[in-house]
Design an enzyme around this catalytic site. Structure first.
Site, short mmCIF file in Angstrom:
data_model
loop_
_atom_site.label_atom_id
_atom_site.label_comp_id
_atom_site.label_asym_id
_atom_site.label_seq_id
_atom_site.Cartn_x
_atom_site.Cartn_y
_atom_site.Cartn_z
N LEU A 32 37.99 41.38 38.80
CA LEU A 32 36.67 41.40 39.42
C LEU A 32 36.84 40.90 40.85
O LEU A 32 37.50 39.89 41.08
CB LEU A 32 35.70 40.48 38.66
CG LEU A 32 35.07 41.01 37.37
CD1 LEU A 32 34.18 39.94 36.74
CD2 LEU A 32 34.25 42.26 37.62
N ASP A 33 36.24 41.60 41.81
CA ASP A 33 36.34 41.20 43.21
C ASP A 33 35.79 39.79 43.39
O ASP A 33 34.90 39.35 42.65
CB ASP A 33 35.57 42.17 44.10
CG ASP A 33 36.21 43.55 44.16
OD1 ASP A 33 37.42 43.64 43.84
OD2 ASP A 33 35.52 44.52 44.51
#
Length: 309
Positions: free
Chosen positions: A37-38
Site C-alpha cells: 500500500l502506498d
C-alpha cells in the site's frame, strides 16, 4: 507464532515499514505483507507470521475493497495528489450523480489498464518509478484486471465549478490500480482527473473492523495476548476450495507424496487446500505433466518435532 494479523496500515508508512516494526514487536523474523500500500494510503494490510508466510501469495491474489476520492479538472504525474499537475480543465457545467455513477460502472468487468509511471511494476529489471524519477519514458506493459463492482458513495452532490470531487467504493481483483481507474473515469466524463484520497477497507475476508494498529498490537503483545490479534492460517484462504483428508492421506501429504486424482474430490480449480482436523495441511495442484495426478504446491503443516528454518 503462526497466523495472520489484520493490520490497519496508517498513512505515512510503507508496507515494508510495517513489517520491520512488527518483527521488533513480535521478536520474529518470519513476517511478510500481502501486497504493498502506498505511503499516502491507509487501510487493511494482512500480515503473515511464521508458517503463514507461505500463504502470502494466495492472500495477495484475493479480492480487495477500496474507498476512493476522485478529483476532476486536474491530472498529475503520479495519478494521485502527490504528483505535479500536468493537465487542467475548468469545470463549467453540472454533472449529475447518476451520470457520474454511470461512467464509473462502465468499467465493471474485465478491463485493461496501463500502470502509472510512478509504480513498482518492473520493466527490464527496473521499477517504473525509477525510470520516472530519472525522466525516462518507457513502454509500460498493459495488464488485465477484474472490477467486480463500483458504487458511488454519499453525499450524492452534483459535480460543478464549486464541487469537483466524488467518492466511490471499488471491489476489485489483484493488480488493479485505483489511481489509474480514477483517471479512466475522469476521461469518460470528459475531464482530466486524479485520485485524491484512498482507503482499503477489505482484503480477502479481513475488514476494517477486524484490524489492529501497530500501537494496539504492541500493547497486546506486552500483555502476552497474541490470540486477540492473530488469526488462524486457514482464514487466509477464503477463496480457495478446501477438502478434509483421512489420517492415511494425511500421512502421505505430510511427506509430500504425489496423489492420484481420485483422492481430490473437486478438481475444477486446479488447486485445493487439504485440511486435517480443521487445520491446513497442504496446498495441492494438478500435476503439469501427469494430468491424472496432483502434487504438493506447498506443505504447510510440520511434523511434530520438525523445526522451520
Amino acid at each position: 507464532m503462526d497466523g495472520i494479523i489484520p493490520l490497519w496500515k496508517e498513512k505515512g508508512m510503507t508496507s515494508h515499514d510495517c513489517v520491520f516494526k512488527l518483527r521488533k514487536i513480535l521478536q520474529t523474523k518470519k513476517v511478510g505483507h500481502t501486497g504493498t500500500l502506498d505511503p499516502d494510503v491507509e487501510g487493511v494490510l494482512p500480515i503473515c507470521i511464521g508458517r503463514a508466510t507461505k500463504l502470502a501469495e494466495y492472500i495477495t491474489d484475493e479480492g480487495k475493497v477500496y474507498e476512493a476520492t476522485v478529483t476532476l479538472g486536474a491530472a498529475t504525474t503520479t495519478e494521485d495528489a502527490s504528483g505535479e499537475v500536468i493537465a487542467e480543465k475548468a469545470i463549467t457545467e453540472s454533472i449529475l450523480p447518476i451520470d457520474v455513477e454511470k461512467a464509473a460502472k462502465s468499467f465493471v468487468g474485465t478491463i485493461q489498464q496501463t500502470p502509472p509511471m510512478y509504480s513498482a511494476v518492473k520493466v527490464k529489471g527496473r521499477r517504473l518509478y525509477e525510470y520516472a524519477r530519472a525522466g525516462i519514458e518507457v513502454e509500460r506493459p498493459i495488464r488485465t484486471v477484474n472490477i467486480y463492482a463500483i458504487d458511488l458513495l454519499k453525499p450524492y452532490t452534483p459535480i460543478s465549478p464549486d464541487n469537483n470531487t466524488f467518492r466511490i467504493c471499488i471491489h476489485c481483483g489483484k493488480g488493479t490500480y485505483i489511481r489509474t481507474l480514477a483517471v479512466m473515469i475522469g476521461e469518460k466524463l470528459g475531464y482530466p482527473a486524479h485520485m485524491s484520497e484512498l482507503k482499503r477497507t477489505q482484503s480477502g475476508i479481513f475488514t476494517e473492523a477486524q484490524c489492529f494498529t501497530l500501537a494496539e498490537i504492541e500493547a497486546l503483545r506486552a500483555k502476552e495476548d497474541e490470540a486477540s490479534f492473530l488469526y488462524p492460517l486457514e482464514d487466509g484462504l477464503s477463496d480457495m476450495k478446501k477438502q478434509d483428508i483421512s489420517d492415511l492421506v494425511y500421512e502421505k501429504v505430510l511427506n509430500g507424496v504425489v496423489l492420484p486424482e481420485q483422492f481430490i474430490k473437486d478438481r475444477s480449480d486446479g488447486r485445493v487446500a487439504l485440511m486435517h482436523n480443521n487445520k491446513l495441511t497442504a496446498i495441492y495442484v494438478q500435476h503439469p505433466e501427469r494430468r491424472d495426478f496432483w502434487k504438493p504446491e506447498k506443505v504447510i503443516e510440520l511434523r511434530a518435532g520438525k523445526l522451520t528454518k
